[in-house]
Scaffold this active site. Structure first.
Site, PDB file in Angstrom:
ATOM      1  N   HIS A   1      -4.263  -1.706  -3.908  1.00 49.05           N
ATOM      2  CA  HIS A   1      -5.992  -2.776  -2.982  1.00 49.05           C
ATOM      3  C   HIS A   1      -7.501  -2.180  -4.048  1.00 49.05           C
ATOM      4  O   HIS A   1      -7.658  -1.863  -4.305  1.00 49.05           O
ATOM      5  CB  HIS A   1      -6.941  -1.717  -2.069  1.00 49.05           C
TER       6      HIS A   1
ATOM      7  N   SER B   1       0.684  -1.029   0.321  1.00 44.80           N
ATOM      8  CA  SER B   1       0.130   0.000  -0.014  1.00 44.80           C
ATOM      9  C   SER B   1       0.628   0.728   0.050  1.00 44.80           C
ATOM     10  O   SER B   1       1.869   1.700  -0.990  1.00 44.80           O
ATOM     11  CB  SER B   1      -1.468  -0.103   0.933  1.00 44.80           C
TER      12      SER B   1
END
Length: 230
Positions: free
Chosen positions: A158, A124
């Site tokens: 994501h 991330s």
């Protein structure tokens, strides 16, 4: 050889019972019992996050450590980082990560480590940081953010895990707030060797990754081949 492994999601923090991506990262060091250092900067050096890192990596054949900028393990960060085989950057607030790294000079230290063969990886925020720019929610709404530029292009993590990520990435590229780049689902990781995409791997079947760009005034998603590690 320069290596970066950028995870869209997954790893010990999201899949504590499936450490296949974490093991894959360790395997790239080619050293028995590689020394791996966790950088939890983006989480504000969360103690819970650090504990989960040790809980996971103490089950793997490696020597785990971590680097907190609130309690540095050494006054000589250059030597500390350069002694590592793997750097693993956790998720959290990308903007805060970049500000703190630049304040401490860690961005330059990590670039030298990467150039000298230390495997760098992250999830991330810890993946966005290696690209020129990326999609972040650091300031609330999803928006673009300039990053370190070790790798060319932009990155969106994501991609399947948060419903707003895909449309936001498309819009930001369409409106020229982001350059073209890569997107990765939770559980998918992009492995770059010497600045070029080597392969994409996944910890779960069905996890995908894409090259995303403008083509004839429209967004184009090009699926990348994915090697399932299961």
């Amino acid at each position: 050889m320069k290596q970066i492994i950028a995870m869209g999601g997954g790893g010990f923090s999201m899949e504590p019972d499936n450490l296949s991506l974490d093991q894959y990262i360790l395997n790239q060091s080619k050293r028995e019992q590689p020394r791996i250092c966790f950088l939890p900067t983006a989480s504000g050096d969360s103690q819970n996050y650090i504990q989960r890192f040790y809980h996971a990596f103490q089950t793997l054949d490696c020597v785990p450590s971590h680097l907190s900028l609130f309690k540095p393990p050494s006054s000589d960060l250059v030597s500390f980082v350069m002694e590592m085989d793997v750097i693993y950057v956790g998720g959290g607030n990308t903007r805060n990560l970049l500000v703190l790294w630049k304040e401490w000079g860690l961005d330059h230290i990590l670039r030298e480590a990467w150039k000298n063969g230390v495997v760098v990886a992250g999830i991330s925020a810890g993946a966005i940081c290696w690209f020129e720019e990326g999609v972040t929610d650091s300031a609330g709404p999803l928006t673009s953010l300039k990053s370190l530029g070790f790798l060319q292009g932009s990155f969106c993590p994501h991609y399947d895990g948060e419903k707003d990520r895909r449309p936001a990435y498309h819009q930001l590229i369409s409106n020229k707030f982001l350059c073209s780049g890569y997107a990765a689902d939770d559980g998918a990781a992009l492995h770059f060797i010497n600045d070029q995409l080597f392969q994409t791997v996944s910890s779960r079947s069905g996890a995908k990754a894409y090259r995303v760009m403008m083509a004839e005034h429209e967004i184009a998603e090009i699926p990348l081949p994915v090697k399932y590690l299961g």
